[in-house]
Design a protein around this motif. Sequence first.
Motif, short mmCIF file in Angstrom:
data_model
loop_
_atom_site.label_atom_id
_atom_site.label_comp_id
_atom_site.label_asym_id
_atom_site.label_seq_id
_atom_site.Cartn_x
_atom_site.Cartn_y
_atom_site.Cartn_z
N ASP A 8 1.08 -0.86 -0.32
CA ASP A 8 -0.32 -0.08 0.07
C ASP A 8 0.62 0.74 0.06
N SER A 9 1.33 1.28 1.45
CA SER A 9 2.91 2.55 1.04
C SER A 9 3.24 2.41 -0.14
N PHE A 10 4.16 1.68 -0.66
CA PHE A 10 4.42 1.57 -2.38
C PHE A 10 3.98 2.58 -2.92
N GLU A 11 2.49 2.17 -2.85
CA GLU A 11 1.69 2.69 -4.28
C GLU A 11 1.49 3.91 -3.85
N PHE A 12 0.91 3.94 -2.92
CA PHE A 12 0.46 5.64 -2.35
C PHE A 12 2.39 6.38 -2.37
N ALA A 13 3.18 6.69 -2.45
CA ALA A 13 3.74 7.23 -2.69
C ALA A 13 4.46 7.68 -4.23
N SER A 14 3.47 6.83 -5.18
CA SER A 14 4.22 6.17 -6.23
C SER A 14 2.82 7.32 -6.97
N LYS A 15 1.77 7.84 -6.54
CA LYS A 15 0.25 7.91 -7.16
C LYS A 15 0.31 9.43 -7.79
N LYS A 16 1.50 10.22 -7.35
CA LYS A 16 1.54 11.85 -7.84
C LYS A 16 3.06 12.42 -7.44
N ILE A 17 3.44 12.40 -9.00
CA ILE A 17 4.89 12.66 -8.55
C ILE A 17 4.73 14.57 -8.98
N THR A 18 4.59 14.89 -9.08
CA THR A 18 4.27 16.18 -8.62
C THR A 18 4.40 16.91 -7.22
N ILE A 19 3.88 16.03 -6.02
CA ILE A 19 4.01 15.77 -5.01
C ILE A 19 5.51 15.49 -4.39
N LEU A 20 6.10 14.77 -5.18
CA LEU A 20 7.89 14.15 -4.76
C LEU A 20 8.55 15.45 -4.97
N LEU A 21 8.42 15.73 -6.33
CA LEU A 21 9.03 17.28 -6.80
C LEU A 21 8.91 18.41 -6.20
N ILE A 22 8.12 18.88 -5.15
CA ILE A 22 7.24 19.78 -4.40
C ILE A 22 8.57 19.63 -2.94
N LEU A 23 8.52 18.65 -2.67
CA LEU A 23 8.79 18.46 -1.07
C LEU A 23 10.40 17.62 -1.45
N GLY A 24 10.92 17.79 -2.99
CA GLY A 24 12.14 17.51 -3.31
C GLY A 24 12.58 19.28 -3.16
N VAL A 25 11.72 20.08 -4.00
CA VAL A 25 12.12 21.31 -3.84
C VAL A 25 12.41 22.06 -2.74
N LEU A 26 11.47 21.26 -1.19
CA LEU A 26 11.53 21.60 0.10
C LEU A 26 12.66 21.53 0.87
N SER A 27 12.81 20.37 0.29
CA SER A 27 14.08 19.92 0.56
C SER A 27 15.28 20.58 0.31
N LEU A 28 15.41 21.37 -0.52
CA LEU A 28 16.16 21.25 -0.92
C LEU A 28 16.88 22.48 -0.77
N PHE A 29 15.71 23.34 0.07
CA PHE A 29 15.69 25.06 0.91
C PHE A 29 16.09 24.82 1.83
N SER A 30 15.58 23.36 2.71
CA SER A 30 15.70 22.89 3.71
C SER A 30 17.43 23.40 4.87
N ILE A 31 17.63 24.25 4.37
CA ILE A 31 18.87 24.59 5.14
C ILE A 31 18.16 26.04 5.74
N LEU A 32 17.04 26.12 5.18
CA LEU A 32 16.97 27.60 5.92
C LEU A 32 15.70 27.34 6.80
N ILE A 33 15.43 26.16 7.01
CA ILE A 33 14.37 25.76 8.26
C ILE A 33 12.97 25.29 7.86
N ILE A 34 12.46 27.16 7.77
CA ILE A 34 11.04 26.97 6.98
C ILE A 34 10.69 26.29 6.37
#
Length: 235
Positions: A8-34
């Motif tokens: 279930d978790s495998f399938e859930f995580a792969s359902k929206k590529i856009t969400i993965l990209l958004i999380l990736g962008v946020l993580s890129l700037f994670s040094i800014l804490i917010i």
Amino acid sequence: MILDLYKDSFEFASKKITILLILGVLSLFSILIIPLIFVYGYGYRVIKMSTQSMINGEDEPPEFGEFKKMFIDGLRYIVVYLAYLIIPFIIIAISAMNGSVNWILLIIGIILMIICMLVAYLAVPNMAANDDSISAAFAFSDIIDIMGSIGYLRFILTYIGIALISLAIVFVATLVISFIFGILGVATLSISGSGVGVVSLIGTIIFNFVMFFLVAPYISLFKDRCQGLIYTIGS
């Protein structure tokens, strides 16, 4: 049941590529804490939704929105884990003071950290399932009861399985991407002496993009989904 949880978790995580990209962008700037707080806030939203779900359901990753609430949820998530892990961290830090290692303190700190991480893994879902109450994250008797309902050994093995699966995803992704660009580099070499360097640079950029913007967020969603679903087994 546990294999179904992973599936279930495998399938859930792969359902929206856009969400993965958004999380990736946020993580890129994670040094800014917010941005990092928003990453945890979204993870908390996934956990909360999963505590109200069924394994092998039709859930999809939630959309980004209600940013004020997401920010507050992220703070809740972080505060709970910090509260659980601060004492083990202090013990481990003390064990390495004065230029030498106190192995007894180090071992105690590591064991305590493992125990605290296991409890925290259910504490956050318990908070999410109880109207976001911080006190629910420290309702130890309730959390231990839930762990007992799951089965202590099954819970620990499931937790270990999640960690091993996460490592396996990173390993396989690294192997596949490296293999693909290794082949491209060799193929280009036969045409141009400088081709290997060009492909290597492009390959490195794409490799980092795939790992940082797709693989890492995928693992994060997978783990958060598992964290919420395993709570439902014992609640």
